[in-house]
Design an enzyme around this catalytic site. Structure first.
Site, PDB file in Angstrom:
ATOM      1  N   GLU A 281       0.805  -1.227   0.000  1.00  0.00           N
ATOM      2  CA  GLU A 281       0.000   0.000   0.000  1.00  0.00           C
ATOM      3  C   GLU A 281       0.839   1.279   0.000  1.00  0.00           C
ATOM      4  OE1 GLU A 281      -3.799  -1.384   2.699  1.00  0.00           O
ATOM      5  OE2 GLU A 281      -2.014  -0.649   3.717  1.00  0.00           O
ATOM      6  N   PRO A 282       1.564   1.544  -1.061  1.00  0.00           N
ATOM      7  CA  PRO A 282       2.288   2.816  -1.073  1.00  0.00           C
ATOM      8  C   PRO A 282       1.313   3.972  -1.235  1.00  0.00           C
ATOM      9  CG  PRO A 282       2.446   1.789  -3.219  1.00  0.00           C
ATOM     10  CD  PRO A 282       1.692   0.823  -2.334  1.00  0.00           C
ATOM     11  N   CYS A 352      -3.236  34.168   9.585  1.00  0.00           N
ATOM     12  CA  CYS A 352      -3.118  34.978  10.799  1.00  0.00           C
ATOM     13  C   CYS A 352      -2.650  34.123  11.972  1.00  0.00           C
ATOM     14  CB  CYS A 352      -4.451  35.629  11.116  1.00  0.00           C
ATOM     15  SG  CYS A 352      -5.036  36.626   9.757  1.00  0.00           S
ATOM     16  N   GLU A 353      -1.451  33.582  11.831  1.00  0.00           N
ATOM     17  CA  GLU A 353      -0.839  32.729  12.846  1.00  0.00           C
ATOM     18  C   GLU A 353       0.661  32.942  12.763  1.00  0.00           C
ATOM     19  OE1 GLU A 353      -2.222  30.069  14.686  1.00  0.00           O
ATOM     20  OE2 GLU A 353      -4.229  30.476  13.921  1.00  0.00           O
TER      21      GLU A 353
HETATM   22  C1  LIG Z   1      -1.770   6.097   4.883  1.00  0.00           C
HETATM   23  C2  LIG Z   1      -1.730   4.667   4.661  1.00  0.00           C
HETATM   24  C3  LIG Z   1      -0.847   4.130   3.742  1.00  0.00           C
HETATM   25  C4  LIG Z   1       0.127   4.965   2.960  1.00  0.00           C
HETATM   26  O1  LIG Z   1       1.066   5.562   3.769  1.00  0.00           O
HETATM   27  P1  LIG Z   1       2.214   6.442   3.095  1.00  0.00           P
HETATM   28  O2  LIG Z   1       3.049   6.875   4.238  1.00  0.00           O
HETATM   29  O3  LIG Z   1       1.536   7.574   2.402  1.00  0.00           O
HETATM   30  O4  LIG Z   1       2.902   5.548   2.127  1.00  0.00           O
HETATM   31  C5  LIG Z   1      -0.882   2.784   3.528  1.00  0.00           C
HETATM   32  N1  LIG Z   1      -1.731   1.979   4.191  1.00  0.00           N
HETATM   33  C6  LIG Z   1      -2.597   2.459   5.095  1.00  0.00           C
HETATM   34  C7  LIG Z   1      -3.517   1.527   5.803  1.00  0.00           C
HETATM   35  C8  LIG Z   1      -2.637   3.809   5.363  1.00  0.00           C
HETATM   36  O5  LIG Z   1      -3.496   4.285   6.264  1.00  0.00           O
END
Ligand SMILES: *Cc1c(COP(=O)(O)O)cnc(C)c1O
Length: 423
Positions: A281-282, A352-353
């Site tokens: 899951e990138p 405005c911070e």
């Molecule tokens: C956010 C997330 C990712 C991706 O993370 P990155 O740091 O953007 O690569 C993958 N898997 C899950 C379950 C996430 O919540």
């Protein structure tokens, strides 16, 4: 500081003899003139290169792009075209992806607090699988089955804390997480047991999120081995080694390439039972360095003996990461990209911070003046998606550039958009 290194820029970035940066064959000055600033400029070739690098390593429908990093219709379609599946963590993300025309079966549903409505939506849209995160969620899925919804495929999200400590490679605190089922206290096995007996739910695998923005490839190897061991003791076909490949944001950072990361994960997965399927899951590593943000300088304030403040026409509303995480960025003048950055200034936004700081101590080229363009590279992930309308600042436009052409994929917000929800 010398010039911003090429590796922080999009793949097709080039600088002409007179110092002008082009991306996708488009001169950035021209993009700023045509589309205004602030502007997110995404290199479409870069996005496709990273997506296909990941798909080549793991196969079609095995790489699940975490849409929270950057999502709009064009990005959803690009990811789908390139053979990525899409991870959505809310009903809103699922809606956006379906609205873009991506089929439900190319989506995976995540989230630690999915409502019954969100789960119903996911089941009705036929998502590829749901990653179950709590016992309450199992209750909700069983309820949906009793009211006639079909049986969803699920993976169980596991926090492998105890093994993490055993291997001493990820910081403590893994057991103490709002996500997933704890392995050490037995929750993970209880969830797996309950799901494997449920007629309302089809348990197909286990999932873990290895880390976020992880830079060292060996951390993936060790974390993956833990999950592979657990997986081999179970009777399910799917394993997701989710998330976490870091990207370099600044000159002094380096990160593994997608191919190097893939080789580590594939090495760890080489001892899997035959017939099993690995998903990854990138998120940010697909999109982060595909984009730069173009700003225009509005004020330059020298406070004698203290510092110089350079204010740009955006800030924490288009890039909240510096405020949220203290993240570092580089900045440069894209019309003189060859200039050494010999001066130091604090780059601030227009909100405005006092805390609206993009870069605390930025190396900048000499004599930055009102009206100059400035560009921050590596803003393709968690910038637009985490952005806000704070101070009623309209959100920037997003353009995709390719082969000398730019196309607006998300238009700039107007003042009228800012009051659209008022009643
Ligand atoms: C956010 C997330 C990712 C991706 O993370 P990155 O740091 O953007 O690569 C993958 N898997 C899950 C379950 C996430 O919540």
């Amino acid at each position: 500081m010398s010039v911003v290194p090429q590796r922080l820029l999009p793949d097709t970035a080039s600088v002409s003899g007179n110092g002008m940066l082009s991306i996708g064959g488009c001169e950035v000055e021209q993009l700023a003139t045509e589309h205004g600033t602030p502007l997110f400029v995404y290199d479409e070739v870069h996005l496709r290169n990273r997506a296909s690098e990941a798909v080549e390593a793991f196969g079609t429908d095995r790489v699940i792009y975490a849409t929270k990093a950057f999502l709009c219709g064009a990005m959803a379609r690009l990811a789908h075209d390139e053979g990525l599946m899409l991870d959505v963590a809310t009903g809103g993300e699922l809606y956006a992806v379906r609205h873009a025309g991506v089929p439900g079966e190319r989506c995976v549903m995540h989230g630690n607090n999915k409502s019954v409505d969100e789960l119903r939506f996911a089941v009705e849209e036929g998502v590829r699988h749901i990653v179950v995160d709590s016992f309450d969620e199992i209750d909700k899925l069983e309820y949906l089955h009793t009211v006639g919804q079909s049986t969803p495929r699920v993976q169980v999200r596991i926090t492998p804390g105890v093994h993490v400590h055993t291997h001493e490679f990820v910081q403590t605190g893994q057991d103490d997480s709002k996500f997933g089922f704890n392995l050490r206290n037995g929750d993970a096995m209880r969830a797996i047991d309950r799901l494997s007996k449920s007629r309302a739910i089809d348990l197909v695998g286990i999932h873990c999120h290895i880390g976020s923005n992880v830079f060292a490839a060996e951390n993936f190897a060790k974390a993956s081995e833990v999950m592979v061991d657990l997986f081999n003791s179970l009777d399910v076909p799917e394993l997701t080694l989710g998330g976490g490949l870091g990207v370099a944001y600044t000159s002094d950072e380096t990160a593994p390439t997608i191919t190097q990361w893939a080789n580590v994960l594939k090495g760890a997965a080489s001892t899997l039972r035959a017939g099993s399927h690995v998903f990854v899951e990138p998120g940010r590593s697909i999109v982060a360095s595909a984009a730069i943000t173009l700003y225009q300088v509005g004020t330059v304030k020298h406070i004698e003996g203290i510092r110089t403040y350079i204010a740009v026409d955006g800030g924490m509303s288009d890039n909240p990461r510096p405020v949220l995480y203290g993240s570092g960025y580089e900045i440069f003048d894209p019309k003189r990209a060859h200039s050494d950055r010999t001066e130091v200034a604090r780059i601030v936004g227009k909100h405005c911070e006092s805390g609206d700081i993009l870069i605390n101590e930025a190396a900048v080229p000499p004599h930055v003046a009102v009206g100059d363009l400035l560009a921050t590279p590596v803003t393709g992930a968690y910038g637009y998606s985490m952005g806000t309308n704070y101070n009623k600042v309209p959100r920037p436009a997003i353009v995709f550039v390719r082969d000398g052409k730019s196309r607006v994929v998300v238009r700039r917000e107007t003042y009228a958009d800012l009051v659209r929800l008022d009643s």
